[in-house]
Write a protein that holds these residues in place. Structure first.
Motif, PDB file in Angstrom:
ATOM      1  N   PHE A  70       0.837  -1.208   0.000  1.00 51.71           N
ATOM      2  CA  PHE A  70       0.000   0.000   0.000  1.00 51.71           C
ATOM      3  C   PHE A  70       0.869   1.253   0.000  1.00 51.71           C
ATOM      4  CE2 PHE A  70      -1.902   3.422   2.505  1.00 51.71           C
ATOM      5  CZ  PHE A  70      -3.081   3.650   1.816  1.00 51.71           C
ATOM      6  N   LEU A  71       1.840   1.309   0.894  1.00 53.97           N
ATOM      7  CA  LEU A  71       2.689   2.499   1.009  1.00 53.97           C
ATOM      8  C   LEU A  71       3.531   2.705  -0.244  1.00 53.97           C
ATOM      9  CD1 LEU A  71       3.873   2.131   4.731  1.00 53.97           C
ATOM     10  CD2 LEU A  71       2.130   3.678   3.816  1.00 53.97           C
ATOM     11  N   ALA A  72       4.070   1.618  -0.810  1.00 55.87           N
ATOM     12  CA  ALA A  72       4.885   1.736  -2.014  1.00 55.87           C
ATOM     13  C   ALA A  72       4.053   2.248  -3.182  1.00 55.87           C
ATOM     14  CB  ALA A  72       5.506   0.382  -2.355  1.00 55.87           C
ATOM     15  N   THR A  73       2.838   1.722  -3.339  1.00 56.13           N
ATOM     16  CA  THR A  73       1.964   2.175  -4.430  1.00 56.13           C
ATOM     17  C   THR A  73       1.618   3.651  -4.269  1.00 56.13           C
ATOM     18  OG1 THR A  73       1.010  -0.045  -4.588  1.00 56.13           O
ATOM     19  CG2 THR A  73      -0.213   1.763  -5.615  1.00 56.13           C
ATOM     20  N   LEU A  74       1.286   4.052  -3.044  1.00 60.40           N
ATOM     21  CA  LEU A  74       0.931   5.447  -2.809  1.00 60.40           C
ATOM     22  C   LEU A  74       2.117   6.363  -3.063  1.00 60.40           C
ATOM     23  CD1 LEU A  74      -1.523   7.078  -1.981  1.00 60.40           C
ATOM     24  CD2 LEU A  74      -0.794   6.885   0.399  1.00 60.40           C
ATOM     25  N   ALA A  75       3.310   5.937  -2.666  1.00 57.15           N
ATOM     26  CA  ALA A  75       4.511   6.752  -2.889  1.00 57.15           C
ATOM     27  C   ALA A  75       4.792   6.907  -4.380  1.00 57.15           C
ATOM     28  CB  ALA A  75       5.709   6.112  -2.186  1.00 57.15           C
ATOM     29  N   VAL A  76       4.649   5.825  -5.149  1.00 58.40           N
ATOM     30  CA  VAL A  76       4.901   5.886  -6.593  1.00 58.40           C
ATOM     31  C   VAL A  76       3.899   6.816  -7.275  1.00 58.40           C
ATOM     32  CG1 VAL A  76       4.823   4.544  -8.730  1.00 58.40           C
ATOM     33  CG2 VAL A  76       6.034   3.644  -6.734  1.00 58.40           C
ATOM     34  N   THR A  77       2.630   6.721  -6.905  1.00 60.08           N
ATOM     35  CA  THR A  77       1.629   7.594  -7.522  1.00 60.08           C
ATOM     36  C   THR A  77       1.876   9.059  -7.194  1.00 60.08           C
ATOM     37  OG1 THR A  77       0.102   7.290  -5.662  1.00 60.08           O
ATOM     38  CG2 THR A  77      -0.125   5.785  -7.517  1.00 60.08           C
ATOM     39  N   LEU A  78       2.305   9.328  -5.968  1.00 54.95           N
ATOM     40  CA  LEU A  78       2.602  10.716  -5.592  1.00 54.95           C
ATOM     41  C   LEU A  78       3.800  11.245  -6.377  1.00 54.95           C
ATOM     42  CD1 LEU A  78       2.031  10.661  -1.729  1.00 54.95           C
ATOM     43  CD2 LEU A  78       0.734  11.953  -3.423  1.00 54.95           C
ATOM     44  N   LEU A  79       4.857  10.452  -6.483  1.00 53.69           N
ATOM     45  CA  LEU A  79       6.047  10.887  -7.219  1.00 53.69           C
ATOM     46  C   LEU A  79       5.715  11.083  -8.698  1.00 53.69           C
ATOM     47  CD1 LEU A  79       8.784   8.623  -5.569  1.00 53.69           C
ATOM     48  CD2 LEU A  79       8.474  11.098  -5.290  1.00 53.69           C
ATOM     49  N   ALA A  80       4.929  10.170  -9.262  1.00 57.59           N
ATOM     50  CA  ALA A  80       4.547  10.311 -10.666  1.00 57.59           C
ATOM     51  C   ALA A  80       3.684  11.555 -10.874  1.00 57.59           C
ATOM     52  CB  ALA A  80       3.803   9.062 -11.133  1.00 57.59           C
ATOM     53  N   SER A  81       2.815  11.846  -9.920  1.00 59.98           N
ATOM     54  CA  SER A  81       1.919  12.996 -10.051  1.00 59.98           C
ATOM     55  C   SER A  81       2.665  14.311  -9.937  1.00 59.98           C
ATOM     56  CB  SER A  81       0.829  12.927  -8.971  1.00 59.98           C
ATOM     57  OG  SER A  81       0.041  11.767  -9.119  1.00 59.98           O
ATOM     58  N   LEU A  82       3.778  14.327  -9.244  1.00 59.83           N
ATOM     59  CA  LEU A  82       4.533  15.562  -9.069  1.00 59.83           C
ATOM     60  C   LEU A  82       5.279  15.972 -10.331  1.00 59.83           C
ATOM     61  CD1 LEU A  82       5.918  15.091  -5.445  1.00 59.83           C
ATOM     62  CD2 LEU A  82       4.215  16.741  -6.220  1.00 59.83           C
ATOM     63  N   ARG A  83       5.413  15.039 -11.280  1.00 60.47           N
ATOM     64  CA  ARG A  83       5.993  15.417 -12.564  1.00 60.47           C
ATOM     65  C   ARG A  83       5.018  16.343 -13.287  1.00 60.47           C
ATOM     66  NH1 ARG A  83       7.177  10.420 -16.029  1.00 60.47           N
ATOM     67  NH2 ARG A  83       8.143  12.050 -17.315  1.00 60.47           N
ATOM     68  N   ARG A  84       5.490  17.097 -14.250  1.00 52.90           N
ATOM     69  CA  ARG A  84       4.617  18.064 -14.938  1.00 52.90           C
ATOM     70  C   ARG A  84       3.726  17.343 -15.949  1.00 52.90           C
ATOM     71  NH1 ARG A  84       4.310  23.031 -14.047  1.00 52.90           N
ATOM     72  NH2 ARG A  84       5.859  24.157 -12.809  1.00 52.90           N
TER      73      ARG A  84
END
Length: 482
Positions: free
Chosen positions: A395-409
């Protein structure tokens, strides 16, 4: 309501400030709490091979306790036998740090799985932080939700007058504001109840110690005894416990109650006694607790369903908060109302972001969190239930990846559509895979309801993603023309 315009302005400012601080936290608590209304069903779904039964014979209960005591090394101070109920028609026996399912005859089976459903409950109750600080933070969010509800009512004098005003497809800020305000009005009693009862659980410790210092010479145990009833004081010769006799006496004295669990306290000592918790028809309190000595002789009840009104009220809060009354219709109602509260928490932040109008990391991170959390829950369930992977790290790994991907432009709408599509795919694989592995005809027809619910939710996410794609496609020519 005719209110002072300055009061309205100050209330609106307070409402926005509080909402901004707790938006992310509130969303996660509301989302996991909504799913927790179905936690007992998820517990069965996660471990479907356990035998199920409607009622356990008194002698089988005694056998389960004897088997547990003979198999464990250190004898626990309290030994529990959790009995079958409508929501979980299974039996498990537990001590201090060991727990086992049993078959209908009392034979010990495998331990309960503490994976995805356990993670879901702990996320809602304490955010997987150390228990006491986490519980206080979650409960403080409940207290802030009370403040949000009150300040929101004062900040919107026309809230009830405009209860059916819904402007969709135009300005994003107006659209989100209308959704936020309409759902807030329609679910107001539920939202306030959830906020108050949620705040109570974490803050009760502070209240107890404060009240104990004021009225009970600093002794919190004395206060708990006064509120909930004190344990019986027993000094008798040490004998073997007779749980079967206690169950038979309960049936003879109170044939209408439904036992939930039996617990033996201080087993193996001169002070040992037994309690049987049972739900009482027509009472909202979680249970009445009936007490018996080691020989199974009836000692009396704790007065949770027929004692002081305050005691009955406090013992009802758990069932009220989670909707654990009225059977599955209430669970489904709590699920729908919880989704409304989750949407209110999301749209509250969306309003502020639309009004702010700045395309920086804040809206991108919020977008990733809102749509990444359902994906993380779905993917962790897929890994935990179908592949026996630990749910929390996934759960934490998936949430971290989505947040990092979303921070890209990347355009937030494009990212939202991507996450919605991935969630739909994950839920579809989860529901279909579970049906393929665990046939409902063999493991229980309730699996149809849960897995079809997952497939239906997958369809909803797919439709939302499709509508988002069409909306973007329609907006593209207009932007090009302009």
């Amino acid at each position: 309501m005719q209110l002072n315009p300055e009061l309205v302005k100050r209330s609106l400012d307070a409402h926005s400030a509080i909402g901004l601080v707790v938006g992310v936290l509130m969303y996660l608590i509301c989302l996991t709490g909504t799913l927790a209304a179905l936690a007992e069903g998820f517990e069965r779904w996660e471990q479907p091979a356990i035998p199920e039964l409607e009622r356990m014979a008194p002698d089988a209960i005694a056998t389960a306790m004897e088997n547990f005591q003979s198999d464990v090394e250190a004898q626990p101070e309290a030994l529990w036998v959790v009995l079958p109920t409508e929501q979980i028609p299974r039996v498990h026996v537990a001590g201090t740090d060991q727990e086992f399912w049993t078959d209908p005859e009392g034979k010990l089976l495998e331990p309960p799985t503490e994976n995805w459903t356990h993670m879901l409950r702990e996320l809602h109750l304490s955010l997987h932080l150390p228990h006491t600080p986490g519980l206080i933070i979650v409960s403080a969010a409940g207290a802030m939700l009370v403040a949000l509800i009150i300040s929101g009512l004062l900040a919107h004098p026309r809230l009830f007058k405009d209860a059916f005003k819904l402007r969709l497809g135009g300005s994003r800020r107006l659209e989100q504001a209308d959704i936020h305000n309409r759902l807030s009005v329609w679910g107001l009693p539920f939202h306030l109840m959830i906020a108050v009862t949620g705040a109570f659980y974490g803050l009760v410790g502070i209240l107890v110690y404060s009240a104990a210092a004021a009225w009970y010479d600093g002794d919190p145990e004395a206060m708990f005894d006064a509120v909930y009833g004190a344990d019986p004081v027993i000094q008798a010769q040490i004998t073997a416990l007779q749980p079967a006799e206690a169950m038979r006496q309960l049936q003879a004295r109170h044939p209408d109650v439904s036992p939930i669990y039996l617990v033996a306290h201080k087993a193996g000592t001169e002070a040992q006694f037994m309690e049987i918790a049972a739900s009482v028809p027509g009472r909202l309190a979680y249970s009445e607790i009936y007490r018996f000595d080691a020989q199974g002789n009836y000692l009396g009840d704790q007065g949770l369903t027929n004692g002081p009104g305050g005691r009955q009220f406090l013992y009802s809060l758990y069932r009220i908060h989670f909707g654990y009354f009225g059977g599955w219709p209430t669970r489904i109602a709590w699920l729908c109302l919880g989704l409304m509260l989750t949407a209110v928490s999301v749209t509250g932040v969306n309003i502020w972001l639309a009004k702010r109008g700045i395309d920086d990391w804040i809206p991108r991170a919020w977008n990733g969190f809102v749509w990444g959390a359902p994906l993380a829950l779905a993917l962790s369930a897929l890994g935990a239930v179908l592949m026996a992977l630990p749910a929390l790290p996934l759960f934490l790994a998936t949430l971290a990846v989505t947040l990092l991907a979303s921070l890209r432009r990347i355009d937030t709408r494009h990212m939202a559509r991507l996450l919605q599509g991935l969630t739909a795919l994950t839920l579809a694989v989860l529901g279909a895979g579970h049906l393929a592995i665990y046939a409902p005809a063999e493991h229980g027809h309730y699996l149809w309801a849960i897995n079809l619910g997952l497939l239906l939710t997958a369809a909803v996410f797919a439709v939302v993603a499709l509508l988002e794609q069409r909306s973007q496609a329609a907006a593209a020519p207009s932007a090009t023309t302009a």
